[in-house]
Design a protein around this motif. Structure first.
Motif, PDB file in Angstrom:
ATOM      1  N   GLU A  35       0.876  -1.171   0.000  1.00  0.00           N
ATOM      2  CA  GLU A  35       0.000   0.000   0.000  1.00  0.00           C
ATOM      3  C   GLU A  35       0.909   1.216   0.000  1.00  0.00           C
ATOM      4  O   GLU A  35       2.001   1.206   0.567  1.00  0.00           O
ATOM      5  N   TYR A  36       0.478   2.276  -0.655  1.00  0.00           N
ATOM      6  CA  TYR A  36       1.328   3.443  -0.851  1.00  0.00           C
ATOM      7  C   TYR A  36       0.711   4.681  -0.199  1.00  0.00           C
ATOM      8  O   TYR A  36      -0.510   4.783  -0.073  1.00  0.00           O
ATOM      9  N   LYS A  37       1.574   5.588   0.203  1.00  0.00           N
ATOM     10  CA  LYS A  37       1.103   6.827   0.829  1.00  0.00           C
ATOM     11  C   LYS A  37       2.027   7.976   0.444  1.00  0.00           C
ATOM     12  O   LYS A  37       3.249   7.823   0.445  1.00  0.00           O
ATOM     13  N   THR A  38       1.431   9.108   0.109  1.00  0.00           N
ATOM     14  CA  THR A  38       2.185  10.305  -0.244  1.00  0.00           C
ATOM     15  C   THR A  38       1.929  11.392   0.798  1.00  0.00           C
ATOM     16  O   THR A  38       0.780  11.645   1.161  1.00  0.00           O
ATOM     17  N   GLU A  83       7.986   2.437   4.621  1.00  0.00           N
ATOM     18  CA  GLU A  83       9.314   2.460   4.014  1.00  0.00           C
ATOM     19  C   GLU A  83       9.415   3.678   3.087  1.00  0.00           C
ATOM     20  O   GLU A  83       8.557   3.893   2.234  1.00  0.00           O
ATOM     21  N   PHE A  84      10.466   4.500   3.284  1.00  0.00           N
ATOM     22  CA  PHE A  84      10.656   5.679   2.445  1.00  0.00           C
ATOM     23  C   PHE A  84      11.090   5.248   1.050  1.00  0.00           C
ATOM     24  O   PHE A  84      12.030   4.470   0.885  1.00  0.00           O
ATOM     25  N   VAL A  85      10.414   5.771   0.013  1.00  0.00           N
ATOM     26  CA  VAL A  85      10.698   5.380  -1.363  1.00  0.00           C
ATOM     27  C   VAL A  85      11.457   6.476  -2.102  1.00  0.00           C
ATOM     28  O   VAL A  85      12.560   6.262  -2.612  1.00  0.00           O
ATOM     29  N   GLU A  86      10.870   7.694  -2.169  1.00  0.00           N
ATOM     30  CA  GLU A  86      11.530   8.761  -2.900  1.00  0.00           C
ATOM     31  C   GLU A  86      10.983  10.121  -2.461  1.00  0.00           C
ATOM     32  O   GLU A  86       9.935  10.199  -1.814  1.00  0.00           O
ATOM     33  N   PHE A 113       5.908   6.880   0.310  1.00  0.00           N
ATOM     34  CA  PHE A 113       6.181   5.755   1.200  1.00  0.00           C
ATOM     35  C   PHE A 113       5.388   4.527   0.749  1.00  0.00           C
ATOM     36  O   PHE A 113       4.409   4.634   0.010  1.00  0.00           O
ATOM     37  N   ARG A 114       5.824   3.370   1.235  1.00  0.00           N
ATOM     38  CA  ARG A 114       5.068   2.142   0.992  1.00  0.00           C
ATOM     39  C   ARG A 114       5.266   1.195   2.161  1.00  0.00           C
ATOM     40  O   ARG A 114       6.237   1.322   2.930  1.00  0.00           O
ATOM     41  N   ARG A 115       4.348   0.242   2.322  1.00  0.00           N
ATOM     42  CA  ARG A 115       4.503  -0.816   3.311  1.00  0.00           C
ATOM     43  C   ARG A 115       3.685  -2.019   2.858  1.00  0.00           C
ATOM     44  O   ARG A 115       2.666  -1.857   2.163  1.00  0.00           O
ATOM     45  N   PRO A 116       4.108  -3.226   3.228  1.00  0.00           N
ATOM     46  CA  PRO A 116       3.377  -4.432   2.813  1.00  0.00           C
ATOM     47  C   PRO A 116       1.957  -4.435   3.363  1.00  0.00           C
ATOM     48  O   PRO A 116       1.719  -4.045   4.500  1.00  0.00           O
ATOM     49  N   LYS A 117       1.018  -4.855   2.518  1.00  0.00           N
ATOM     50  CA  LYS A 117      -0.365  -4.965   2.964  1.00  0.00           C
ATOM     51  C   LYS A 117      -0.511  -6.166   3.891  1.00  0.00           C
ATOM     52  O   LYS A 117       0.119  -7.200   3.697  1.00  0.00           O
ATOM     53  N   LYS A 118      -1.346  -6.029   4.889  1.00  0.00           N
ATOM     54  CA  LYS A 118      -1.600  -7.125   5.814  1.00  0.00           C
ATOM     55  C   LYS A 118      -2.933  -7.783   5.454  1.00  0.00           C
ATOM     56  O   LYS A 118      -3.995  -7.182   5.643  1.00  0.00           O
ATOM     57  N   PRO A 119      -2.895  -9.019   4.901  1.00  0.00           N
ATOM     58  CA  PRO A 119      -4.160  -9.689   4.536  1.00  0.00           C
ATOM     59  C   PRO A 119      -4.972 -10.040   5.769  1.00  0.00           C
ATOM     60  O   PRO A 119      -4.427 -10.414   6.818  1.00  0.00           O
TER      61      PRO A 119
END
Length: 238
Positions: free
Chosen positions: A8-11, A32-35, A47-53
């Motif tokens: 999942e991504y967040k700006t 996690e910081f991406v760019e 930013f991004r982080r793994p989705k939790k099913p």
């Protein structure tokens, strides 16, 4: 692929100079910081982080709990339907007393002299200088102490011209890290001149990274931008 990680991504748009504070906060929350995309006044941080099913067992358990709760409510309603509540006798009101109150009227004491709040004399302020810059403690402190004076050792995180080259916006942080400050409130002086700072001590220039002893008046806290506004009283070179 079954083992492929889904993200999942967040700006987040940050006021220039608060990048490190934003990144630190987001990483604590598991992002996690991406760019970074650097704008003139603001930075866009991705930013991004793994989705939790959501486990299937948990979904089934929640549905079963809803059904059980409905049954319990129905049974309780059926059992309580035939019961009647007994009326309790009203308590007699006490007759008003003709005797004067024995409690003496306190006289207003003279207001104590206003004390400058420092980390040494105020544990609340000492703790504030170590919290996240978006923490609710910022708003609580601003509301409680608006108009009072605070003093702390800090440094300039960022400095930008405000419309012209005679007034500036200064972003201040506690400690000596300047632009690398990662903890504490993001204090802001908005549209101030060099005269407004009331500088004392020898300094040829004022800019990002410079260290001072700031004395300021507490203003409002902008929860949307996570900016804690102050009004300068004095600025001593350290």
């Amino acid at each position: 692929m079954a083992d492929e990680i889904k993200y999942e991504y967040k700006t987040v748009r940050a006021v220039r100079g608060t990048d490190n504070l934003v990144i630190s906060k987001m990483q604590k929350d598991g992002w996690e910081f991406v760019e970074k995309e650097q704008g003139k006044l603001r930075s866009t941080l991705n930013f991004r982080r793994p989705k939790k099913p959501l486990p299937r067992l948990l979904i089934g358990g929640a549905a079963a709990a809803v059904v059980i709760l409905a049954v319990v409510i129905g049974v309780a309603s059926a059992l309580s339907g035939g019961e009647k509540k007994e009326d309790k006798p009203a308590k007699a009101l006490a007759a008003p007393s003709d005797k004067p109150s024995a409690t003496p009227t306190s006289t207003a004491s003279a207001p104590a002299a206003a004390e400058v709040i420092t980390p040494q004399n105020n544990p609340e302020f000492a703790a504030l200088l170590k919290v996240d810059y978006c923490d609710d403690a910022n708003a609580d402190f601003a509301t409680k102490h608006e108009g009072q004076k605070i003093a702390f050792n800090g440094s300039i995180m960022n400095m930008a011209s405000h419309a012209d080259h005679t007034r500036y916006d200064l972003l201040l942080g506690p400690g000596d890290e300047g632009p690398n400050t990662a903890v504490g409130p993001a204090f802001k002086y908005e549209e101030v001149s060099m005269l407004d700072l009331h500088l004392t001590g020898k300094t040829a220039t004022v800019g990002a990274g410079d260290k001072f002893r700031f004395v300021a008046e507490v203003g409002e806290y902008n929860a949307t931008q996570c900016l804690f506004y102050l009004h300068p009283v004095s600025t001593d070179v350290r």
